[in-house]
Design a protein around this motif. Structure first.
Motif, PDB file in Angstrom:
ATOM      1  N   THR A  99       5.424  31.128  25.338  1.00 50.43           N
ATOM      2  CA  THR A  99       5.859  31.956  24.216  1.00 50.43           C
ATOM      3  C   THR A  99       6.104  31.534  22.986  1.00 50.43           C
ATOM      4  O   THR A  99       5.242  31.015  22.283  1.00 50.43           O
ATOM      5  CB  THR A  99       7.806  31.662  24.139  1.00 50.43           C
ATOM      6  OG1 THR A  99       8.487  29.985  23.652  1.00 50.43           O
ATOM      7  CG2 THR A  99       8.224  31.802  25.612  1.00 50.43           C
ATOM      8  N   ASN A 100       6.781  31.837  22.000  1.00 49.19           N
ATOM      9  CA  ASN A 100       6.751  31.340  20.304  1.00 49.19           C
ATOM     10  C   ASN A 100       7.036  30.215  19.631  1.00 49.19           C
ATOM     11  O   ASN A 100       6.795  29.623  18.970  1.00 49.19           O
ATOM     12  CB  ASN A 100       7.135  32.683  19.203  1.00 49.19           C
ATOM     13  CG  ASN A 100       6.603  33.722  19.106  1.00 49.19           C
ATOM     14  OD1 ASN A 100       4.938  34.024  19.189  1.00 49.19           O
ATOM     15  ND2 ASN A 100       6.840  35.568  19.183  1.00 49.19           N
ATOM     16  N   SER A 101       7.471  29.831  20.843  1.00 46.99           N
ATOM     17  CA  SER A 101       7.884  28.274  20.298  1.00 46.99           C
ATOM     18  C   SER A 101       7.890  27.459  21.886  1.00 46.99           C
ATOM     19  O   SER A 101       7.982  25.672  21.507  1.00 46.99           O
ATOM     20  CB  SER A 101       9.914  27.819  20.277  1.00 46.99           C
ATOM     21  OG  SER A 101      10.262  28.955  21.616  1.00 46.99           O
TER      22      SER A 101
ATOM     23  N   ASN B 220      12.020  33.603  26.254  1.00 46.41           N
ATOM     24  CA  ASN B 220      11.260  33.687  24.925  1.00 46.41           C
ATOM     25  C   ASN B 220      11.813  32.452  23.946  1.00 46.41           C
ATOM     26  O   ASN B 220      11.835  30.977  24.239  1.00 46.41           O
ATOM     27  CB  ASN B 220      12.110  35.017  24.368  1.00 46.41           C
ATOM     28  CG  ASN B 220      13.269  34.708  24.033  1.00 46.41           C
ATOM     29  OD1 ASN B 220      13.950  34.096  24.047  1.00 46.41           O
ATOM     30  ND2 ASN B 220      14.862  35.891  23.253  1.00 46.41           N
ATOM     31  N   LYS B 221      11.010  32.738  23.050  1.00 40.32           N
ATOM     32  CA  LYS B 221      11.853  31.155  21.149  1.00 40.32           C
ATOM     33  C   LYS B 221      13.010  30.511  21.588  1.00 40.32           C
ATOM     34  O   LYS B 221      12.853  29.456  21.487  1.00 40.32           O
ATOM     35  CB  LYS B 221      10.858  31.651  20.121  1.00 40.32           C
ATOM     36  CG  LYS B 221      12.554  32.299  19.794  1.00 40.32           C
ATOM     37  CD  LYS B 221      11.742  33.050  18.161  1.00 40.32           C
ATOM     38  CE  LYS B 221      12.559  33.729  17.696  1.00 40.32           C
ATOM     39  NZ  LYS B 221      12.145  33.737  16.237  1.00 40.32           N
TER      40      LYS B 221
ATOM     41  N   ASN C 166      11.833  39.927  24.485  1.00 38.64           N
ATOM     42  CA  ASN C 166      10.313  39.196  23.543  1.00 38.64           C
ATOM     43  C   ASN C 166      11.231  38.543  22.862  1.00 38.64           C
ATOM     44  O   ASN C 166      12.645  38.169  23.116  1.00 38.64           O
ATOM     45  CB  ASN C 166       9.539  40.130  22.852  1.00 38.64           C
ATOM     46  CG  ASN C 166      10.549  41.183  22.499  1.00 38.64           C
ATOM     47  OD1 ASN C 166      11.572  41.212  22.147  1.00 38.64           O
ATOM     48  ND2 ASN C 166       9.327  42.851  22.187  1.00 38.64           N
ATOM     49  N   ASP C 167      11.248  38.111  21.760  1.00 39.18           N
ATOM     50  CA  ASP C 167      12.179  37.526  21.009  1.00 39.18           C
ATOM     51  C   ASP C 167      13.504  38.863  20.809  1.00 39.18           C
ATOM     52  O   ASP C 167      14.491  37.980  19.472  1.00 39.18           O
ATOM     53  CB  ASP C 167      11.355  36.832  19.609  1.00 39.18           C
ATOM     54  CG  ASP C 167      10.957  35.871  19.665  1.00 39.18           C
ATOM     55  OD1 ASP C 167      11.092  35.201  21.395  1.00 39.18           O
ATOM     56  OD2 ASP C 167      10.295  34.879  19.074  1.00 39.18           O
TER      57      ASP C 167
END
Length: 151
Positions: free
Chosen positions: A24-26, A70-71, A115-116
């Motif tokens: 994920t983004n985080s 996700n994030k 996704n986010d």
């Protein structure tokens, strides 16, 4: 038979990387296993930007298949042990909400694409799971088929 190793150092055994990894983004979840070369690629490329966490889910290494995230959050199946859940809570960023859910379709990574901003889910997923996904991931959830096929 021998297995080839690509330029990244990841053994061909891990060709289906999404089965083993949740990115994920985080954060990035990678399975606990004996192949250090597999993890060193993730650590080397990602650890300056996001948290890389070594874990299992329900004692299994296929963490990408078993969870949705996700994030904002991570949803794991009921098979996730208390010890694994505590490890995730202790190692993931504080901003990531973690929820364990009772779901018949327990391979969440196979029945949730997210996704986010949005999540597409298998039409037969429980209503309670749909609500948990919306709350934990902070997304709008849509029951969806693709080309008349369930996710």
């Amino acid at each position: 038979s021998t297995q080839s190793t690509g330029s990244s150092g990841i053994n061909a055994e891990y060709g289906e990387i999404g089965v083993f990894v949740k990115l994920t983004n985080s954060y990035c979840l990678v399975p606990v296993a004996e192949c250090e070369a597999f993890y060193s690629v993730f650590e080397g490329e990602l650890s300056d930007f996001i948290k890389v966490v070594h874990t299992t889910i329900g004692g299994c290494r296929v963490v990408g298949t078993l969870c949705a995230g996700n994030k904002n959050g991570l949803v794991v199946p009921n098979s996730t042990t208390d010890k694994e859940l505590q490890h995730l809570r202790n190692t993931l960023p504080d901003s990531v909400k973690i929820t364990r859910v009772e779901e018949r379709l327990s391979a969440l990574g196979n029945v949730v694409a997210c996704n986010d901003y949005v999540a597409l889910v298998h039409p037969d997923i429980d209503r309670e799971t749909e609500e948990v996904l919306a709350d934990t991931l902070g997304v709008e959830v849509f029951r969806q088929t693709l080309a008349d096929q369930v996710l």
